[in-house]
Design an enzyme around this catalytic site. Structure first.
Site, PDB file in Angstrom:
ATOM      1  N   SER A  68      -9.527   1.748   3.509  1.00  0.00           N
ATOM      2  CA  SER A  68      -8.739   2.514   2.587  1.00  0.00           C
ATOM      3  C   SER A  68      -7.732   1.694   1.771  1.00  0.00           C
ATOM      4  O   SER A  68      -7.225   2.177   0.770  1.00  0.00           O
ATOM      5  CB  SER A  68      -7.961   3.586   3.370  1.00  0.00           C
ATOM      6  OG  SER A  68      -7.082   2.984   4.293  1.00  0.00           O
ATOM      7  N   LYS A 126       0.843  -1.207   0.000  1.00  0.00           N
ATOM      8  CA  LYS A 126       0.000   0.000   0.000  1.00  0.00           C
ATOM      9  C   LYS A 126       0.874   1.251   0.000  1.00  0.00           C
ATOM     10  O   LYS A 126       1.896   1.308   0.696  1.00  0.00           O
ATOM     11  CB  LYS A 126      -0.880  -0.039   1.252  1.00  0.00           C
ATOM     12  CG  LYS A 126      -1.873   1.104   1.371  1.00  0.00           C
ATOM     13  CD  LYS A 126      -2.708   0.950   2.648  1.00  0.00           C
ATOM     14  CE  LYS A 126      -3.756   2.026   2.802  1.00  0.00           C
ATOM     15  NZ  LYS A 126      -4.541   1.875   4.040  1.00  0.00           N
ATOM     16  N   SER A 174      -9.474  -0.732   7.653  1.00  0.00           N
ATOM     17  CA  SER A 174      -8.995  -0.586   6.271  1.00  0.00           C
ATOM     18  C   SER A 174      -8.325  -1.801   5.661  1.00  0.00           C
ATOM     19  O   SER A 174      -7.996  -1.780   4.477  1.00  0.00           O
ATOM     20  CB  SER A 174      -8.027   0.585   6.187  1.00  0.00           C
ATOM     21  OG  SER A 174      -8.755   1.770   6.093  1.00  0.00           O
TER      22      SER A 174
HETATM   23  N1  GLN Z   1     -12.743   3.892   7.156  1.00  0.00           N
HETATM   24  C1  GLN Z   1     -12.046   4.309   8.310  1.00  0.00           C
HETATM   25  C2  GLN Z   1     -11.676   5.758   8.235  1.00  0.00           C
HETATM   26  O1  GLN Z   1     -12.034   6.358   7.270  1.00  0.00           O
HETATM   27  C3  GLN Z   1     -10.852   3.449   8.520  1.00  0.00           C
HETATM   28  C4  GLN Z   1      -9.657   3.880   7.777  1.00  0.00           C
HETATM   29  C5  GLN Z   1      -8.473   3.018   8.087  1.00  0.00           C
HETATM   30  O2  GLN Z   1      -8.587   1.991   8.718  1.00  0.00           O
HETATM   31  N2  GLN Z   1      -7.324   3.487   7.665  1.00  0.00           N
HETATM   32  O3  GLN Z   1     -11.054   6.294   9.085  1.00  0.00           O
END
Ligand code: GLN
Length: 480
Positions: free
Chosen positions: A154, A79, A178
């Site tokens: 994400s 990532k 994420s």
């Molecule tokens: N969807 C969550 C957020 O927007 C989690 C994001 C993540 O785990 N990096 O913060």
């Protein structure tokens, strides 16, 4: 060699029996990634030279009769919030469009030392903020299972490359779901280890007390092996855990008879959907394998979303302060004074979601509101962690859905940030408590969209989590 079907064991056998070389595998995998990427936009950059160099080293070691490492020749994607020396790392942000890191994240160093071949960097929501990958400055990722749908976020790119088969395994990051949510949307395995199990050195900080690096794979064995490779104490990260890293593969063939599996009732209230039906089938299968299913309660679950979005925005507002036009970033061309440089660089560079979080975070940390919001959220976080501690006195593991719904259409939730935040309802509690949790595929909805089942265990009980996941996989759970 059929690149999209490859597993780590298959690669090990193929190399040993000289069916292919690591160099041949790397060039086929890169060609496949190049061909597939226009459909999904999952890779932001392919690191062709670096991949070919590592593959050549693996072949040279094999030729000399040396051990090339447990990930020898395995095509891996990472990532783009995880830094790579000499290889552009954007964090999905326009601000870092030209950022070339001077060092590798510890996880990257470890996977390459184990013979892993870094194919490229994957698309993600800007600074890992989002649940659909639509917050990337480089365009959304499309779900390889259904191209009109989001892959989740994400770490959407890291899930998509494993699902489409252009990488065998990948690394993502998880702050509030994420890894698990995109794994569930794309039908692959995604693991969020115990907080501190994998060094965060070289992971661009979003919310430091919640950030984790973890693996994606197409089966439990490969996820366990990748975690083994990157886990363990790192002097460069003071929060990385000293606890020894057991060989997770040792538990993979154990049966699960008599294991007590808890279903937290708060995670099933009102879950009457295709997703709910699939999870029920998964639970029935665990019962058939001899697990004892027990209903349990995690009473503070209802506060988790509010608590998470206060803590993560507070930490993000502080962590993102470093992107200021002086270091790392592009500098706004129009700025004439120092204060304009900060304002314009940040104003032009950050996308809407990052700005929203910086403002929220600054607000909850400001004098006068700190106690009412930030401190309160910290207390609630302790209560959520205590819920889990108490429940793990009664059961060995918990099973829940990963997301209340499967992959949604691109654009469907874009105008409603609250709706988007609500999709994290089942995943953020694990991050708040810092416990290991993972998503395993659990069949498809009537529309053919993947559903993910979440398994959670107590701190550092990754072996217990993998044991249950692998029994589920062996019993056919991935396709219930
Ligand atoms: N969807 C969550 C957020 O927007 C989690 C994001 C993540 O785990 N990096 O913060």
């Amino acid at each position: 060699m059929n690149v999209p079907q490859l597993t780590i064991s298959g690669i090990q056998t193929g190399l040993r029996e000289k069916k292919f070389s690591a160099t041949e595998l790397a060039s086929e995998a890169l060609a496949f990634a190049r061909a597939e990427n226009p459909a999904t936009n999952a890779y932001l950059i392919l690191s062709e030279e670096r991949a070919m160099r590592t593959a050549a080293e693996v072949d040279a070691k094999l030729a000399r009769g040396e051990d090339p490492g447990p990930l020898a020749g395995v095509p891996v994607a990472v990532k783009d919030v995880i830094v790579t020396q000499g290889l552009r790392t954007t964090c999905g942000s326009k601000l870092l469009e030209h950022f070339i890191p001077p060092y590798d994240a510890t996880a990257v160093t470890r996977l390459e030392a184990a013979g892993g071949v870094l194919l490229g960097k994957t698309n993600c929501d800007e600074f890992a903020m989002g649940s659909s990958n639509e917050n990337s400055a480089y365009g959304p990722v499309r779900n390889p299972v259904a191209l009109d749908r989001v892959p989740g976020g994400s770490s959407g790119g890291s899930a998509a490359v494993v699902a489409q088969g252009t990488a065998v395994v990948s690394l993502g990051s998880d702050t509030g779901g994420s890894i698990r949510q995109p794994a569930s949307f794309c039908g692959v395995v995604g693991v969020t280890p115990t907080y501190g199990r994998v060094s965060r050195y070289g992971l661009a900080a979003f919310a430091s007390s919640l950030d984790h690096i973890g693996p994606f794979a197409r089966n439990v064995h490969d996820a366990a092996l990748l975690l083994n490779t990157v886990a363990g104490k790192d002097p460069m990260d003071a929060t990385s855990a000293l606890a020894p890293v057991p060989d997770y593969r040792a538990v993979l063939n154990q049966d699960v008879r008599g294991l007590r599996v808890g279903l937290p009732k708060e995670y099933f209230d009102g879950l009457l959907s295709d997703t709910g039906n699939q999870i029920q089938k998964g639970i029935d299968l665990l019962k058939q394998q001899g697990c004892e299913i027990v209903e349990v309660s995690l009473p503070h679950t209802q506060y988790a979303i509010a608590c998470y979005y206060i803590i993560c925005t507070a930490e993000a507002s502080s962590n993102l302060a470093r992107y200021d036009g002086v270091r790392y970033t592009n500098r706004s061309a129009g700025a004439k004074t120092m204060s304009e440089m900060y304002r314009m660089t940040r104003g032009e560079g950050f996308g809407a979601e990052c700005k929203r979080r910086i403002m929220l975070g600054t607000y909850v940390l400001s004098a006068g509101y700190y106690d009412a919001f930030y401190l309160k959220a910290q207390k609630v976080r302790s209560l959520i962690a205590r819920d889990f501690q108490q429940v793990f006195e009664q059961v060995d593991a918990l099973v829940t859905p990963v997301s209340p719904f499967p992959a949604f259409r691109l654009g469907e939730k874009l105008d409603d940030p609250i709706q988007m935040y609500l999709s994290d309802i089942y995943t953020i509690t694990g991050d708040l408590a810092g416990i290991p949790c993972m998503s395993v595929p659990c069949g498809l909805t009537g529309e053919g969209l993947p559903v993910g089942m979440q398994i959670l265990t107590k701190h550092f009980d990754e072996p217990g989590m993998f044991r249950l996941a692998s029994a589920f996989e062996r019993a056919g759970g991935f396709t219930v």
